[in-house]
Design an enzyme around this catalytic site. Structure first.
Site, PDB file in Angstrom:
ATOM      1  N   ARG A 200      22.646 -14.397  12.009  1.00 34.52           N
ATOM      2  CA  ARG A 200      24.024 -14.096  12.422  1.00 34.52           C
ATOM      3  C   ARG A 200      24.824 -15.309  12.843  1.00 34.52           C
ATOM      4  NH1 ARG A 200      21.029  -9.544  14.497  1.00 34.52           N
ATOM      5  NH2 ARG A 200      20.996  -8.113  12.751  1.00 34.52           N
TER       6      ARG A 200
ATOM      7  N   THR B  33      17.015 -13.384  14.714  1.00 40.42           N
ATOM      8  CA  THR B  33      18.150 -13.131  13.827  1.00 40.42           C
ATOM      9  C   THR B  33      19.512 -13.464  14.436  1.00 40.42           C
ATOM     10  OG1 THR B  33      18.203 -10.844  14.624  1.00 40.42           O
ATOM     11  CG2 THR B  33      16.967 -11.252  12.602  1.00 40.42           C
TER      12      THR B  33
ATOM     13  N   GLY C  83      11.346  -5.193  17.558  1.00 39.12           N
ATOM     14  CA  GLY C  83      11.195  -3.953  18.319  1.00 39.12           C
ATOM     15  C   GLY C  83      10.554  -2.819  17.551  1.00 39.12           C
ATOM     16  N   GLU C  84      10.491  -2.937  16.234  1.00 43.26           N
ATOM     17  CA  GLU C  84       9.836  -1.899  15.424  1.00 43.26           C
ATOM     18  C   GLU C  84       8.394  -2.282  15.086  1.00 43.26           C
ATOM     19  OE1 GLU C  84      13.124  -0.472  16.281  1.00 43.26           O
ATOM     20  OE2 GLU C  84      13.530  -2.172  14.989  1.00 43.26           O
TER      21      GLU C  84
ATOM     22  N   ASN D  69      15.131  -1.465  21.879  1.00 41.24           N
ATOM     23  CA  ASN D  69      14.379  -0.244  22.178  1.00 41.24           C
ATOM     24  C   ASN D  69      12.956  -0.550  22.674  1.00 41.24           C
ATOM     25  OD1 ASN D  69      14.097  -0.840  19.063  1.00 41.24           O
ATOM     26  ND2 ASN D  69      12.248   0.224  19.661  1.00 41.24           N
TER      27      ASN D  69
ATOM     28  N   ASP E 175      15.686   5.187  19.588  1.00 35.48           N
ATOM     29  CA  ASP E 175      15.948   3.857  19.016  1.00 35.48           C
ATOM     30  C   ASP E 175      17.362   3.379  19.317  1.00 35.48           C
ATOM     31  OD1 ASP E 175      15.486   1.475  17.670  1.00 35.48           O
ATOM     32  OD2 ASP E 175      15.883   2.310  15.677  1.00 35.48           O
TER      33      ASP E 175
ATOM     34  N   ASP F  81      18.749   0.880  20.924  1.00 37.79           N
ATOM     35  CA  ASP F  81      18.807  -0.476  21.471  1.00 37.79           C
ATOM     36  C   ASP F  81      20.134  -0.701  22.196  1.00 37.79           C
ATOM     37  OD1 ASP F  81      17.323  -0.441  18.783  1.00 37.79           O
ATOM     38  OD2 ASP F  81      16.746  -2.421  19.491  1.00 37.79           O
TER      39      ASP F  81
HETATM   40 CA    CA Z   1      15.531  -0.806  17.200  1.00 40.75          CA
END
Ligand code: CA
Length: 532
Positions: A123, A167, A184-185, A251, A294, A296
């Site tokens: 980003r 990111t 987070g996943e 999350n 989820d 976040d």
């Molecule tokens: Ca997430």
């Protein structure tokens, strides 16, 4: 051509970016020095040459084709006529900001297997002095020489084999570059780090999932903290007066099965306020305790100095993925106010401490449970904006629901650890989006501009009285900041899923946005420096 390029490089080398510049970007109105335009994350440009009366004449000045298939979510930086753009997965270019001519490029060699939830995206940069800083998809932080693109230092934050990545654009405060990890996943244990801008040596680490002996560890049942997630994947904000930096966290892991991590799961789905010099936690506020959707809290944490119920306050405001807009005191962390800004049915209310009172029957189930807002939230990472003249908070809003499924949660290092899944396709009949202008004190809707599809593009406010926004179906638009009326649009032929900026180069104001695999720069035809 070569002489021109060398001249541009020489010009950029002479323009150092100081901490004072980062604190006072309005002194360099033609530059864009941080991800969100200022430390307060207003994403607002003070330039006025493009305004409501002439924006209909906006045209393309130049295009840079990045020749990528990955999602292009980068916000460029502009320093004294040179634009610095990160190109996914972790490459970069410097361009003459007036012409698009390439000055240098950086190509990063990456290991073959990097796990990410949602693409190998990047980003943007942070800048200080003659250096650029990037958090790379292989979970490193690097510094590049701004004149040449040469790598100056390269520090590993975490091991990609465990599902870590990075990111977001880093944040520079004084002499530290602050960055955190995504994942987070994948059951990572999240953290936020600060590195010495000169050496890349780590100064501090704040664990967003506290371990034994750390504040909040008791909010994780058993050993669940070890895979607790709470990643960092959007740039924080900073208050130079208090030296506090504010970061939204992701999350808890696993996403949809909360049975294996009983408790509030601090500091997931929270904002953390840290001393920028030491990483010490001053306060935290958890938007969604024990999240199972989820949701976040990796939205932009915007800082506003303005009256609240009759008294001037230092506020932090944010539109959260869980569907509520929040107002906090950013010095103390005191909860002040919340109001839903999209349809939601998971909370009956937010109580007077800021804690949601959950509605019954709205958690994920093995059969799938329909809940508002959708899994991507009422808004997501894409930037809101603030215009000091209108005093309004602008947010890209997403309406709709998802089916949330509860599933097994077995942790395997480096593999997805989600404890369920979601389905959107069966419940999309009322999905739509909007750009909404809210009263920042109350969260009340002032106007909205409806969008056919929920947006993934950020917003830009300009002192010309404009709000720029992008859409999934390729449109890039200018809206009247006071009324939301559409004043101009163009179709760029690719998804607009990045944040716009404004800057000046070659003596004229310009607007830049990534779309598809291109970076598009707009200006008014024939405008000269005299008209600035
Ligand atoms: Ca997430």
């Amino acid at each position: 051509m070569r002489a021109l390029i060398l001249a541009a490089i020489a010009a950029s080398a002479s323009a150092q970016v100081t901490f004072d510049d980062l604190k006072n970007p309005s002194k360099r109105p033609g530059d864009w020095l941080t991800y969100s335009g200022n430390y307060q994350a207003h994403r607002h440009s003070p330039l006025t040459a493009i305004h409501a009366g002439n924006v209909a004449n906006l045209g393309i000045d130049w295009i840079y084709q990045a020749k990528i298939v990955e999602k292009f979510q980068s916000t460029p930086l502009v320093v004294d006529g040179v634009m610095y753009v990160t190109i996914p997965p972790s490459d970069a270019v410097a361009l003459d900001a007036a012409t698009g001519v390439k000055l240098w490029e950086y190509k990063r060699r990456l290991p073959p297997k990097i796990q990410t939830c949602c693409g190998q995206v990047n980003r943007g940069f942070a800048v200080l002095g003659d250096r650029l800083f990037m958090a790379t998809i292989d979970a490193h932080v690097i510094a590049l020489d701004r004149k040449t693109g040469r790598l100056l230092w390269d520090t590993e934050m975490a091991d990609i084999k465990l599902g870590y990545s990075a990111t977001h654009a880093p944040l520079v405060t004084k002499d530290s570059v602050i960055a955190g990890v995504a994942g987070g996943e994948y059951g990572v244990r999240g953290f936020l780090d600060a590195y010495d801008v000169e050496t890349g040596k780590r100064r501090w680490r704040f664990n967003t999932v506290p371990g034994p002996g750390e504040f909040g560890n008791e909010t994780w049942a058993g050993e669940s903290w070890k895979t607790g997630g709470a990643p960092i994947w959007i740039t924080g904000s900073y208050d130079p007066e208090t030296n506090l930096t504010y970061w939204g966290t992701g999350n808890p892991g696993p996403d949809w099965n909360g049975e294996v991590r009983k408790g509030d799961n601090l500091f997931s789905c929270s904002v953390i306020a840290l001393d920028a010099s030491t990483g010490e936690r001053k306060w935290h506020f958890q938007f969604t305790p024990h999240d199972m959707h989820d949701w976040d809290a990796t939205q932009i944490m915007m800082l506003l100095d303005r009256p609240f119920r009759g008294a001037n306050r230092k506020l932090l405001v944010t539109a959260n993925r869980n569907g509520f807009y929040y107002v906090l005191d950013r010095v103390t962390g005191e909860y002040l106010h919340a109001k839903a800004y999209v349809k939601q049915d998971w909370a009956r209310e937010i109580d007077d401490k800021g804690r949601p009172v959950r509605a019954p029957g709205k958690l994920p189930t093995p059969e799938g449970n329909r809940v508002y807002p959708q899994v991507a939230g009422g808004t997501n990472w894409n930037s809101p904006a603030y215009n000091p003249a209108t005093g309004l908070f602008y947010v890209p809003a997403r309406e709709g629901s998802s089916l949330y499924y509860f599933g097994e949660a077995k942790y395997t290092p480096g593999a997805r650890f989600q404890g369920g899944y979601f389905n959107n396709e069966r419940v999309m009949e009322d999905w739509h989006g909007a750009v909404r202008a809210l009263n920042p004190e109350t969260g009340a809707l002032v106007w909205e501009h409806k969008l056919f599809i929920p947006p993934w593009a950020g917003l830009l406010s300009t002192a010309g009285g404009l709000i720029f926004s992008g859409t999934e179906d390729g449109y890039f638009k200018a809206l009247d900041a006071k009324s939301g009326k559409e004043l101009w649009h163009v179709n760029l032929g690719g998804r607009v899923i990045a944040g716009p900026i404004s800057f000046a180069a070659g003596g004229k104001q310009r607007i830049a946005i990534a779309a598809g695999s291109g970076l598009f720069v707009f200006g008014l035809p024939g405008q000269t420096a005299r008209q600035q």
